[in-house]
Write an enzyme that holds these catalytic residues in place. Structure first.
Site, mmCIF file in Angstrom:
data_model
loop_
_atom_site.group_PDB
_atom_site.id
_atom_site.type_symbol
_atom_site.label_atom_id
_atom_site.label_comp_id
_atom_site.label_asym_id
_atom_site.label_seq_id
_atom_site.Cartn_x
_atom_site.Cartn_y
_atom_site.Cartn_z
ATOM 1 N N GLU A 85 0.853 -1.185 0.000
ATOM 2 C CA GLU A 85 0.000 0.000 0.000
ATOM 3 C C GLU A 85 0.890 1.236 0.000
ATOM 4 O OE1 GLU A 85 -3.225 -0.171 2.785
ATOM 5 O OE2 GLU A 85 -3.557 1.990 2.703
ATOM 6 N N ARG A 86 0.633 2.118 -0.937
ATOM 7 C CA ARG A 86 1.458 3.330 -1.106
ATOM 8 C C ARG A 86 2.912 2.962 -1.374
ATOM 9 N NH1 ARG A 86 -3.146 5.754 -2.069
ATOM 10 N NH2 ARG A 86 -4.507 5.826 -0.264
ATOM 11 N N ASN A 90 -3.223 -1.632 7.623
ATOM 12 C CA ASN A 90 -4.504 -2.224 7.224
ATOM 13 C C ASN A 90 -4.234 -3.717 7.123
ATOM 14 O OD1 ASN A 90 -5.906 0.279 6.973
ATOM 15 N ND2 ASN A 90 -4.881 0.606 5.008
ATOM 16 N N GLU A 143 -10.611 4.464 9.160
ATOM 17 C CA GLU A 143 -10.734 4.052 7.761
ATOM 18 C C GLU A 143 -11.210 2.605 7.630
ATOM 19 O OE1 GLU A 143 -7.592 6.951 5.553
ATOM 20 O OE2 GLU A 143 -6.744 5.087 6.298
ATOM 21 N N ARG A 169 -1.972 3.637 17.005
ATOM 22 C CA ARG A 169 -1.969 4.811 16.136
ATOM 23 C C ARG A 169 -3.065 5.806 16.497
ATOM 24 N NH1 ARG A 169 -2.553 4.258 10.545
ATOM 25 N NH2 ARG A 169 -0.740 5.371 9.785
ATOM 26 N N LYS A 183 1.077 10.804 13.552
ATOM 27 C CA LYS A 183 1.684 11.309 12.315
ATOM 28 C C LYS A 183 2.257 12.705 12.537
ATOM 29 C CE LYS A 183 -1.154 8.634 9.092
ATOM 30 N NZ LYS A 183 -1.977 8.617 7.871
ATOM 31 N N ASP A 211 -2.551 14.314 6.853
ATOM 32 C CA ASP A 211 -2.076 13.022 6.345
ATOM 33 C C ASP A 211 -0.857 13.167 5.438
ATOM 34 O OD1 ASP A 211 -1.915 10.347 5.898
ATOM 35 O OD2 ASP A 211 -3.621 10.223 4.542
ATOM 36 N N GLU A 263 3.748 9.029 -0.754
ATOM 37 C CA GLU A 263 2.325 8.958 -1.118
ATOM 38 C C GLU A 263 1.811 10.269 -1.705
ATOM 39 O OE1 GLU A 263 -0.241 7.791 2.091
ATOM 40 O OE2 GLU A 263 -2.073 8.237 0.962
ATOM 41 N N TRP A 301 -12.693 13.457 2.473
ATOM 42 C CA TRP A 301 -11.809 12.818 1.492
ATOM 43 C C TRP A 301 -11.673 13.696 0.240
ATOM 44 C CZ3 TRP A 301 -13.901 7.042 1.453
ATOM 45 C CH2 TRP A 301 -13.467 6.401 2.642
#
Lengths: 719, 719
Positions: free
Chosen positions: B181-182, B224, B305, B338, B374, B379, B407, B557
């Protein structure tokens, strides 16, 4: 950084870092020639070279000679005029009369063929490589370098060779998101996102490798296709690859999704008889050829496994294929229409369907259509009888489709030398025009005098540092290429060539490893699907055993459909008392195969349902013999491990260690196959496990419970 | 094959083949020292080495010294006893008294720290590398080798250093099917299917690279997560990696899917207060530690998410985290929980949600829980203000999460030196305990005397031959590691180190390329999201501009939610007249930022909605200034291209060409960003395009129509 500095640096680097690179070079290792006399002889023959490097291919030839001769001989050849050269690389049209008249009587006329000959020119001996075309020169040079790699005596050369099949093509089942269907060597090498701007070194080395064995085409995208690749932005990317591959004699092809006129064309239908649809394809072809004048054509999987096709509109495969052929015809493009179709609506033995569907179309396809047929009637099994379509469509060019990637043959981790399997199919006799009508003659067009001929191999190439993951999987890419060039080659010849170029020409190594390669195919048949068993792999991903697989969406996706084992016996009756698929073969075959006593036992359970206690040729029961075969397979792998352990001195530590670990996996999985299949079949046969079968460490229930949702080569959504 | 043969072979190979390998070695190139005097000096200092190689780490040290000294100095060091050695590598407990008493007064006490010192022993000068632990010795040796790589004067060494942060961890967002992912550098390097049997060379070289910068942990799987990795068969694979990494001081961690007790445990609930659930996790932890005694612990993304979490059962993050912490506590494992959460149910400014949710929990987590935050509140944008949680949870260890993979920063193809961005965040002042309470002090525990401290970087590593795809993306892996070790390091120092070790120490190169790296981050901010703009990337894959993105599943989003551009102006009012997210920061910040005149203009549109004709500090309108910034970004990339073109003599042809092609892509995409964003904003501002903006080659409609369903780094099913 200066080159001398680099050399200095490299010479003092630890081996482990350098050898990771070894695999990248495939069979073009160009190991140094250590025999002083041979080196001197080769050096004198190659010191001065004449080649026209003003063409793109000529420039490629010069670079390859520089690379190879530096590596093998520490020689920087002098590129000079023909009268001063010891090695002359000249097109036939440019040959001085003095050379022309010395040409051997069999010197090639074929476009891609070449002649390599020791001749005299201006009073001194020379080696001449000649051909009608640039591509032929390149093939000749690669063949010549291969001879040097194998330390061949080159003092009296007279080699004339030309490809026996016109279209020698890799099929990449690569998706645009870079996953590879049935791919076991990482991501797709096509880095679409950075094309057309970033031309990777890998693209060039991929082209070199292919050209070195004569592969002259590549289908870039999966047969389960996205229409997206036919959009303009992607065609620019395709063009960048085509431009890169062109000097290496490689044409680019695309899989065309039949419903593309709807998906990217905005039409309401993809009916091949609809005028708008026909125009859309013609315009699409025109647009492609404007970018890529030598574009090869389209591969199509239609009306199979959910792919759209002409049947969706009540049209036939002929109508679909001919519509595309018409669009490509003005540009000399071809259509490769796959015969791998099986329909939901016909509950007929799947082995029969392609024949039933396609034979009536014989002679009805346009001249630029090839029908692409898998080697066997089911699906790339460890052993299948040849596909009954071969020999049954004399008016249609049939293209062979082999699978190089090991979907059913151990995926990432099993050493299986596939040329042995390809050879078996190519040598099988169809009897279509009497005895000797072998499959190879169908494919190369000689049986029915076809000019348009083709062969496809589903690639096993990915982003793995050594291209194929398993170091020995490289041999299957190589071997496919060699057989595509000459389908009459012996697999033993191929094994010896590949071993010599890739590792070492030391006879002790070659003589030991060649039998290992040749036997590896029978080993996998034995520990997976002996005596004609087939399609008993785990569901979906096909990695590992799954004889118990049943109750899927359709019967002919299950294992029980194929082995039909029950209390009484095992095997698929395909004789007249069963599905009668055997009737699709020539009478000579039918007569031999219909009888359990005369059929080769390798195909016994493919064509017959046989009682467990049936007495085999060895005097033992079928059950006993089946168990013996599974055990033989396991013991074969044990022997492969043992043989490999003795090869440590001949290969790099990195290749040695990696192969050793992979053979451990193969050995473990061979036992898994034996244990789980025999436990499964035993509950049906109710017969005693023969004494040579060790007690399984797990129960049948345990084996049946194994799941691998993240097995490689499938998209997670297919689970 | 003999090593001399190999050297011979390599020296005469063409450059293009060899240099493909260069990138694989990362910053551990160990280029030869060409200055004769320096080489002689280094050689005498390293000719005889004493190191206890009977431990796994000792053996790793010896191998690394062999590799490095051979490559840099053509030196095969003599491994000998301390009294005969010129370089001594000794644990503090094993130090002879004579050395012990010469240790500098600041010699380290910290477990992972080391001292490198020029001392005298048995009457001769020696270099001593000492530490309390094996890992410290390894870090000391790598630091020492880095000094040699950078041609440092080593005649009077006195270096004492220790990591300022305890847990220095890479987070791999790697799925079990090997997609990342990414991820923009190919497949996952974890070849799960062939583990635990096949231990690839890449695993060892990955560990070497990490150890060389002090990274001491790795989370193997995506946040995820699939619960599958917690099953026994996968834990054996995890164990194989843990065993491989252990000698390099690297602990293995896993992401734990909160609902695993249901998915693989067969329970009906994952409620953290349910006894069966609690027992299940305890037993799972016991099983893991039985295989991997030094297992690091769990990372969890919960209730964010779509991931499951304690909120599904009406429980809090504290209840969820503490349940897992309790299971890990007996084994000294940690939980990294997280804070990247945002809920469907709270229509609050997303920038505020983590703070609102977590601050009330301060002090309530168990001692082995870290909250992973983060760097900014949205993000991983090209520029964000620091996350307001930093400084706001004095009783809780907060772990920094940086993203190394790009990303939102150009994916595969943009050269952006991220340490410059990390430094900016680490140096920002939270004012939590008055002026000087910078983020680095929160992270390293010094602000609130925390012993358990951590920092995570989302890895940019894949199967690409050079690990990271873009040759310069390697610098971001390196830089993350260096800042994880010392969050006070200057990004310029890191740039110089990395350039020197990776390419050449030539001052002309370093002095030219260092500013290019340092400026590259501001360039990307300018051409993507200047003046505080954020999250206006294309939908889903985030590659390329998408300021027009609206009408998605949820408002936050979309791009229009974040830029709020309209006829009047642009920007997100986060002052008291708007979402008041600004109130989550210290008063000192609030007071400066609440006023358009005093806020740093870099954050203007993050916190304010500003009229198009608002007069900026430069005396020009906001609209004009915004356009100027976009143009600056494009011109910065043009300058990068120009600078790079002059670097051809300092780097290999392969790296030169690849970077040149990638900069072409970056330049094209920078223009795409400028053109499409300015056209989009202009239709709202209705203001004139400033004269320095070239006419866009396409219409806004064209830019809006661009789709990239196969963009890298996302699963196709997420389209």
């Amino acid at each position: 950084m200066k080159k001398t500095t680099l050399c200095l640096l490299l010479c003092i680097l630890p081996l482990n870092i350098l050898l990771a690179q070894e695999g990248y070079k495939l069979w073009l290792q160009y190991h140094p020639v250590e025999d002083a006399a041979l080196k001197k002889h080769y050096t004198s023959q190659n010191a001065a070279i004449s080649v026209d490097h003003n063409t793109p291919t000529g420039s490629v030839i010069r670079e390859e000679l520089n690379t190879a001769l530096e590596a093998m001989l520490e020689l920087q050849p002098n590129f000079t005029s023909p009268d001063k050269a010891s090695l002359l690389i000249l097109k036939q049209a440019a040959l001085p009369e003095e050379l022309q008249k010395q040409l051997p009587s069999n010197a090639v006329q074929d476009e891609e063929g070449f002649t390599i000959a020791s001749l005299n020119y201006t009073g001194k001996p020379v080696i001449l490589i000649t051909s009608q075309t640039d591509a032929g020169l390149l093939y000749g040079v690669f063949r010549y370098l291969n001879l040097l790699q194998l330390h061949t005596d080159t003092s009296q050369l007279s080699v004339t060779d030309s490809p026996k099949i016109k279209k020698r093509i890799l099929n990449h089942w690569d998706n645009l998101d870079r996953t590879v269907e049935r791919g076991y060597a990482g991501f797709s090498i096509w880095d679409w996102h950075l094309l057309p701007h970033l031309i990777k070194e890998e693209y060039i080395d991929y082209a070199r490798a292919n050209a070195s064995v004569g592969i002259n085409g590549t289908v870039l995208n999966n047969v389960n296709a996205s229409a997206y690749i036919l959009q303009d932005t992607y065609l620019d990317k395709v063009k960048a690859l085509a431009d890169t591959f062109r000097p290496y004699g490689i044409q680019v092809y695309l899989t065309a999704r039949f419903s593309a006129p709807i998906e990217i064309g905005g039409l309401k239908t993809a009916d091949p008889l609809n005028e708008e649809v026909r125009t859309w394809w013609k315009e699409k072809a025109n647009a492609i050829y404007k970018k890529i004048p030598d574009f090869g054509g389209f591969l199509i999987k239609a009306n199979s496994e959910g792919q759209p096709g002409p049947n969706n509109y009540g049209r036939s495969h002929v109508e679909g294929a001919n519509m595309l052929a018409e669009a490509l015809e003005p540009h000399n493009g071809i259509v490769m229409w796959r015969a791998f179709v099986y329909s939901d609506e016909k509950p007929e033995d799947r082995a029969k369907q392609a024949y039933s569907e396609f034979v009536p179309f014989d002679g009805k396809f346009k001249k630029n259509v090839l029908v692409q047929v898998k080697n066997g009637p089911i699906d790339f099994q460890p052993r299948e009888p040849f596909h009954p379509l071969f020999g049954a469509m004399p008016e249609t060019p049939l293209m062979m489709e082999f699978q190089i990637t090991q979907e059913y043959l151990g995926g990432m981790s099993h050493l299986v030398f596939l040329p042995k399997m390809y050879e078996e199919t190519l040598q099988e006799d169809t009897y279509a025009r009497g005895e000797g009508s072998i499959v190879a003659k169908v494919i190369d067009g000689s049986l029915n005098t076809k000019k348009l001929t083709g062969i496809a191999g589903v690639a096993n190439i990915g982003t793995a540092r050594n291209w194929t993951g398993h170091p020995f999987a490289q041999a299957n890419w190589y071997g496919f290429g060699r057989l595509a060039w000459d389908p009459y080659l012996k697999s033993e010849t191929i094994a010896r060539e590949w071993l010599g170029m890739t590792f070492t020409t030391t006879p002790e190594f070659i003589d030991t490893m060649t039998p290992l390669l040749l036997n590896s195919r029978e080993a996998v048949v034995n520990y997976m699907t002996p005596l004609g068993l087939h399609h008993i792999m785990a569901e979906g991903h096909h990695q590992g055993p799954g004889p118990w697989v049943k109750d899927l969406g359709r019967e002919d996706w299950t294992s029980v459909y194929y082995h039909k084992a029950d209390r009484m016996g095992i095997g698929f009756d395909r004789t007249s008392t069963g599905s009668n698929a055997l009737a699709q073969y020539a009478e000579e075959i039918e007569n031999t195969y219909k009888n359990k006593r005369t059929i080769p036992e390798d195909y016994l359970l493919w064509f017959h349902h046989v009682a467990w206690d049936y007495e085999m040729k060895n005097g033992q029961s079928l059950w006993y013999t089946l168990a013996r075969k599974y055990q033989d397979g396991v013991e074969d792998v044990a022997q492969m491990k043992k043989t490999w352990n003795a090869m440590q001195d001949y290969v790099s530590p990195a290749v040695y260690e990696k192969t050793r670990m992979l053979l451990d996996i193969q050995y473990e999985e061979a036992q898994w196959w034996r244990n789980s299949c025999l436990l499964y079949f035993q509950q049906l046969s109710q017969m005693k496990m023969p004494p040579f079968i060790p007690k399984a460490p797990h129960s049948l229930e345990y084996y049946e419970s194994i799941r691998d949702p993240y097995a490689p080569g499938i998209k997670p959504s297919w689970d």
